[in-house]
Design an enzyme around this catalytic site. Structure first.
Site, PDB file in Angstrom:
ATOM      1  CG  ASP A  66     -16.293  13.828 -21.042  1.00  0.00           C
ATOM      2  OD1 ASP A  66     -15.318  13.995 -21.635  1.00  0.00           O
ATOM      3  OD2 ASP A  66     -16.969  13.580 -20.156  1.00  0.00           O
ATOM      4  CG  ASP A 104     -11.965   9.885 -18.140  1.00  0.00           C
ATOM      5  OD1 ASP A 104     -11.754   9.018 -17.797  1.00  0.00           O
ATOM      6  OD2 ASP A 104     -11.200  11.730 -18.741  1.00  0.00           O
TER       7      ASP A 104
END
Length: 277
Positions: free
Chosen positions: A105, A107
Protein backbone atom coordinates in the site's frame (compact mmCIF):
# COMPACT_ATOMS: atom_id res chain seq x y z
CA UNK A 1 -67.52 14.61 -63.02
CA UNK A 2 -70.39 15.73 -65.24
CA UNK A 3 -70.80 19.30 -66.74
CA UNK A 4 -73.75 20.78 -68.61
CA UNK A 5 -73.01 22.53 -72.01
CA UNK A 6 -75.15 24.97 -73.95
CA UNK A 7 -77.67 26.81 -71.79
CA UNK A 8 -81.21 26.62 -73.24
CA UNK A 9 -80.40 24.09 -75.91
CA UNK A 10 -82.99 21.48 -76.67
CA UNK A 11 -80.53 18.77 -75.95
CA UNK A 12 -78.34 18.55 -73.02
CA UNK A 13 -74.97 17.15 -73.72
CA UNK A 14 -73.31 15.39 -70.94
CA UNK A 15 -69.58 15.28 -71.21
CA UNK A 16 -67.64 13.15 -68.79
CA UNK A 17 -64.08 14.19 -67.98
CA UNK A 18 -61.59 11.39 -68.47
CA UNK A 19 -60.23 9.79 -65.31
CA UNK A 20 -56.54 9.82 -64.58
CA UNK A 21 -55.25 6.32 -64.75
CA UNK A 22 -52.50 5.33 -62.31
CA UNK A 23 -49.57 3.98 -64.10
CA UNK A 24 -49.15 0.35 -63.33
CA UNK A 25 -45.82 -0.82 -62.09
CA UNK A 26 -44.22 -3.72 -63.80
CA UNK A 27 -44.58 -7.02 -62.03
CA UNK A 28 -41.68 -7.51 -59.61
CA UNK A 29 -39.82 -10.72 -59.67
CA UNK A 30 -38.23 -12.46 -56.64
CA UNK A 31 -35.58 -10.33 -54.79
CA UNK A 32 -31.96 -10.92 -55.69
CA UNK A 33 -29.64 -12.38 -53.05
CA UNK A 34 -27.72 -9.10 -52.75
CA UNK A 35 -30.86 -7.06 -52.11
CA UNK A 36 -32.04 -9.61 -49.53
CA UNK A 37 -28.72 -9.34 -47.66
CA UNK A 38 -28.94 -5.54 -47.69
CA UNK A 39 -32.48 -5.70 -46.30
CA UNK A 40 -31.40 -8.01 -43.45
CA UNK A 41 -28.47 -5.75 -42.61
CA UNK A 42 -30.71 -2.71 -42.39
CA UNK A 43 -33.14 -4.52 -40.10
CA UNK A 44 -30.33 -5.71 -37.82
CA UNK A 45 -28.87 -2.20 -37.67
CA UNK A 46 -32.24 -0.83 -36.53
CA UNK A 47 -32.58 -3.52 -33.85
CA UNK A 48 -29.07 -2.88 -32.44
CA UNK A 49 -29.70 0.86 -32.51
CA UNK A 50 -32.83 0.44 -30.38
CA UNK A 51 -31.02 -1.84 -27.92
CA UNK A 52 -28.24 0.74 -27.56
CA UNK A 53 -30.71 3.50 -26.78
CA UNK A 54 -32.40 1.31 -24.18
CA UNK A 55 -29.10 0.55 -22.41
CA UNK A 56 -27.77 4.10 -22.37
CA UNK A 57 -29.44 5.23 -19.10
CA UNK A 58 -27.91 2.32 -17.17
CA UNK A 59 -24.45 2.95 -18.62
CA UNK A 60 -24.70 6.61 -17.76
CA UNK A 61 -25.69 5.72 -14.18
CA UNK A 62 -22.64 3.47 -13.75
CA UNK A 63 -20.30 6.15 -15.11
CA UNK A 64 -21.84 8.67 -12.73
CA UNK A 65 -21.33 6.35 -9.75
CA UNK A 66 -17.69 5.87 -10.75
CA UNK A 67 -17.17 9.62 -10.92
CA UNK A 68 -18.73 10.17 -7.51
CA UNK A 69 -16.56 7.40 -6.06
CA UNK A 70 -13.36 9.16 -7.10
CA UNK A 71 -14.22 12.46 -5.41
CA UNK A 72 -12.56 11.40 -2.15
CA UNK A 73 -8.81 11.01 -2.20
CA UNK A 74 -7.90 8.88 0.81
CA UNK A 75 -11.17 8.10 2.57
CA UNK A 76 -13.16 4.95 2.01
CA UNK A 77 -16.48 5.44 0.20
CA UNK A 78 -19.55 5.89 2.38
CA UNK A 79 -21.23 2.75 3.58
CA UNK A 80 -23.92 1.58 1.21
CA UNK A 81 -25.92 -1.61 0.49
CA UNK A 82 -23.92 -4.51 -0.87
CA UNK A 83 -22.96 -3.62 -4.41
CA UNK A 84 -20.22 -6.10 -5.35
CA UNK A 85 -19.52 -3.86 -8.33
CA UNK A 86 -16.07 -4.43 -9.74
CA UNK A 87 -14.08 -1.46 -10.85
CA UNK A 88 -11.59 -4.01 -12.13
CA UNK A 89 -10.94 -4.23 -15.84
CA UNK A 90 -8.54 -6.35 -17.86
CA UNK A 91 -5.91 -3.60 -17.59
CA UNK A 92 -5.24 -4.52 -13.94
CA UNK A 93 -3.83 -7.91 -14.97
CA UNK A 94 -0.08 -7.60 -14.65
CA UNK A 95 2.45 -8.84 -17.21
CA UNK A 96 4.01 -12.24 -16.45
CA UNK A 97 6.87 -12.36 -13.95
CA UNK A 98 9.25 -15.08 -12.82
CA UNK A 99 9.59 -13.48 -9.37
CA UNK A 100 7.37 -13.63 -6.32
CA UNK A 101 5.29 -10.51 -5.80
CA UNK A 102 5.01 -8.07 -2.89
CA UNK A 103 1.96 -5.84 -3.13
CA UNK A 104 2.36 -2.82 -0.88
CA UNK A 105 0.00 0.00 0.00
CA UNK A 106 1.02 3.66 -0.30
CA UNK A 107 -0.74 6.06 2.11
CA UNK A 108 -0.11 5.41 5.80
CA UNK A 109 2.02 2.41 4.77
CA UNK A 110 4.93 3.94 2.85
CA UNK A 111 4.15 7.63 3.28
CA UNK A 112 1.84 10.06 5.04
CA UNK A 113 0.50 13.12 3.27
CA UNK A 114 -1.74 16.01 4.16
CA UNK A 115 -2.98 19.19 2.53
CA UNK A 116 -2.70 22.80 3.74
CA UNK A 117 -1.69 24.04 6.21
CA UNK A 118 1.87 22.69 5.86
CA UNK A 119 2.89 20.28 8.66
CA UNK A 120 6.01 20.77 10.73
CA UNK A 121 7.87 18.00 8.90
CA UNK A 122 7.58 16.79 5.30
CA UNK A 123 9.98 15.47 2.64
CA UNK A 124 8.43 16.79 -0.57
CA UNK A 125 5.33 18.39 -2.07
CA UNK A 126 3.04 17.23 -4.89
CA UNK A 127 0.39 19.34 -6.59
CA UNK A 128 -2.04 17.13 -8.52
CA UNK A 129 -5.05 18.42 -10.44
CA UNK A 130 -8.16 16.62 -9.17
CA UNK A 131 -11.60 17.29 -10.64
CA UNK A 132 -10.21 20.37 -12.34
CA UNK A 133 -8.77 21.82 -9.13
CA UNK A 134 -5.06 21.99 -8.28
CA UNK A 135 -4.36 20.73 -4.77
CA UNK A 136 -1.24 20.73 -2.61
CA UNK A 137 -0.07 17.75 -0.51
CA UNK A 138 2.90 17.65 1.85
CA UNK A 139 4.37 14.15 1.95
CA UNK A 140 6.46 12.56 4.71
CA UNK A 141 8.27 9.30 3.95
CA UNK A 142 8.12 6.48 6.48
CA UNK A 143 11.53 5.83 8.10
CA UNK A 144 13.45 3.16 6.20
CA UNK A 145 11.38 3.57 3.00
CA UNK A 146 14.33 3.87 0.62
CA UNK A 147 16.12 0.90 2.18
CA UNK A 148 12.91 -1.16 2.09
CA UNK A 149 12.33 -0.62 -1.63
CA UNK A 150 15.95 -1.31 -2.48
CA UNK A 151 16.20 -4.50 -0.43
CA UNK A 152 12.85 -6.05 -1.38
CA UNK A 153 13.14 -5.26 -5.12
CA UNK A 154 16.30 -7.41 -5.31
CA UNK A 155 14.35 -10.57 -4.48
CA UNK A 156 10.75 -9.76 -5.35
CA UNK A 157 8.58 -7.97 -7.86
CA UNK A 158 7.32 -4.87 -6.01
CA UNK A 159 3.84 -3.66 -6.94
CA UNK A 160 2.36 -0.61 -5.24
CA UNK A 161 -1.39 -1.17 -4.89
CA UNK A 162 -3.10 1.94 -3.57
CA UNK A 163 -6.70 3.02 -3.14
CA UNK A 164 -5.57 6.58 -3.85
CA UNK A 165 -6.43 8.37 -7.06
CA UNK A 166 -3.93 8.07 -9.88
CA UNK A 167 -3.62 11.85 -10.28
CA UNK A 168 -2.21 12.09 -6.75
CA UNK A 169 -0.52 8.71 -6.22
CA UNK A 170 1.47 8.72 -9.46
CA UNK A 171 3.20 11.96 -8.46
CA UNK A 172 4.10 10.57 -5.03
CA UNK A 173 5.48 7.38 -6.57
CA UNK A 174 7.59 9.36 -9.02
CA UNK A 175 9.25 11.02 -6.03
CA UNK A 176 9.90 7.94 -3.89
CA UNK A 177 10.89 5.61 -6.74
CA UNK A 178 13.79 7.45 -8.32
CA UNK A 179 15.70 4.14 -8.73
CA UNK A 180 12.80 2.25 -10.39
CA UNK A 181 12.48 -0.34 -7.64
CA UNK A 182 8.70 -0.52 -8.18
CA UNK A 183 7.73 -2.78 -11.09
CA UNK A 184 4.05 -1.86 -11.43
CA UNK A 185 1.47 0.54 -10.02
CA UNK A 186 -2.21 -0.14 -9.34
CA UNK A 187 -4.61 2.63 -8.31
CA UNK A 188 -8.15 3.20 -7.04
CA UNK A 189 -9.81 2.19 -10.30
CA UNK A 190 -8.08 -1.20 -9.96
CA UNK A 191 -9.88 -1.94 -6.68
CA UNK A 192 -13.18 -3.67 -6.09
CA UNK A 193 -16.03 -1.94 -4.27
CA UNK A 194 -17.72 -4.27 -1.82
CA UNK A 195 -20.16 -3.17 0.87
CA UNK A 196 -19.06 0.41 0.34
CA UNK A 197 -15.38 -0.41 0.88
CA UNK A 198 -12.45 -0.58 -1.53
CA UNK A 199 -10.91 -4.05 -1.69
CA UNK A 200 -7.70 -5.09 -3.44
CA UNK A 201 -8.37 -8.43 -5.11
CA UNK A 202 -5.05 -10.12 -5.77
CA UNK A 203 -6.70 -12.97 -7.70
CA UNK A 204 -7.36 -10.64 -10.65
CA UNK A 205 -3.76 -9.51 -11.05
CA UNK A 206 -2.48 -12.65 -12.76
CA UNK A 207 -0.32 -13.70 -9.82
CA UNK A 208 -0.35 -17.09 -8.09
CA UNK A 209 -1.53 -16.49 -4.53
CA UNK A 210 1.05 -18.92 -3.17
CA UNK A 211 3.71 -16.53 -4.45
CA UNK A 212 2.17 -13.23 -3.35
CA UNK A 213 2.03 -11.09 -0.20
CA UNK A 214 0.21 -7.82 0.43
CA UNK A 215 1.36 -5.25 3.00
CA UNK A 216 -1.37 -2.82 4.06
CA UNK A 217 -2.47 -0.86 7.12
CA UNK A 218 -6.18 -1.21 6.26
CA UNK A 219 -7.75 -4.66 6.90
CA UNK A 220 -10.55 -3.89 4.42
CA UNK A 221 -8.00 -3.81 1.62
CA UNK A 222 -7.09 -7.50 1.90
CA UNK A 223 -10.50 -8.82 2.97
CA UNK A 224 -10.58 -11.28 0.03
CA UNK A 225 -7.12 -12.77 0.73
CA UNK A 226 -6.39 -12.30 4.46
CA UNK A 227 -4.00 -15.26 4.46
CA UNK A 228 -1.73 -13.34 2.06
CA UNK A 229 -1.65 -10.19 4.19
CA UNK A 230 1.04 -8.80 6.45
CA UNK A 231 -0.66 -6.06 8.49
CA UNK A 232 1.33 -2.95 9.25
CA UNK A 233 0.57 -0.15 11.69
CA UNK A 234 -0.51 3.16 10.10
CA UNK A 235 2.20 5.78 9.80
CA UNK A 236 1.64 9.49 10.43
CA UNK A 237 4.71 11.25 11.79
CA UNK A 238 6.58 8.88 14.10
CA UNK A 239 10.21 9.23 13.04
CA UNK A 240 11.18 6.35 15.35
CA UNK A 241 8.98 3.91 13.39
CA UNK A 242 10.72 0.61 12.51
CA UNK A 243 7.96 -1.28 10.72
CA UNK A 244 9.65 -1.28 7.31
CA UNK A 245 12.94 -2.50 8.77
CA UNK A 246 11.06 -5.39 10.36
CA UNK A 247 9.51 -6.27 7.01
CA UNK A 248 12.89 -6.30 5.29
CA UNK A 249 14.01 -9.01 7.71
CA UNK A 250 10.84 -10.99 7.02
CA UNK A 251 11.15 -10.89 3.23
CA UNK A 252 14.85 -11.74 3.32
CA UNK A 253 14.15 -14.77 5.51
CA UNK A 254 11.16 -16.34 3.73
CA UNK A 255 12.47 -16.60 0.20
CA UNK A 256 12.78 -20.39 0.43
CA UNK A 257 9.21 -21.00 1.63
CA UNK A 258 7.18 -23.12 -0.78
CA UNK A 259 4.04 -21.10 -0.05
CA UNK A 260 4.27 -17.46 1.01
CA UNK A 261 1.04 -17.84 2.96
CA UNK A 262 2.73 -20.30 5.29
CA UNK A 263 5.59 -17.85 5.81
CA UNK A 264 3.10 -15.08 6.59
CA UNK A 265 1.29 -17.28 9.10
CA UNK A 266 4.53 -18.16 10.88
CA UNK A 267 5.70 -14.53 10.88
CA UNK A 268 2.44 -13.24 12.34
CA UNK A 269 2.47 -15.96 14.97
CA UNK A 270 5.99 -15.04 16.05
CA UNK A 271 5.10 -11.35 16.09
CA UNK A 272 2.03 -12.02 18.23
CA UNK A 273 4.02 -14.12 20.71
CA UNK A 274 6.67 -11.40 20.95
CA UNK A 275 4.06 -8.77 21.68
CA UNK A 276 2.41 -10.94 24.35
CA UNK A 277 5.71 -11.67 26.07
Amino acid sequence: MVSRIGRGSSATKLISKPRRCRRQSPVKGPPSPSSLVSFIRRRLARIFSRLTRLSTPESARIRCEGFELQKKLHAEPDASPTVHMSLFRDHCRLPPSHMRTVFVDLDETLVHSQSDPPPERFDFVVRPVINGRRMTFYVLKRPGLDEFLEAVSKRYEVVVFTAGMKEYASLVLDEIDRNSAISHRLYRNDCREMDGKLVKDLSCTGRNLRDAVIVDDNPNAYALQPENAVPIGPFTDNLEDEELQRLVEFFEGCGEAEDMRDAVKQFLGETYNTLVL
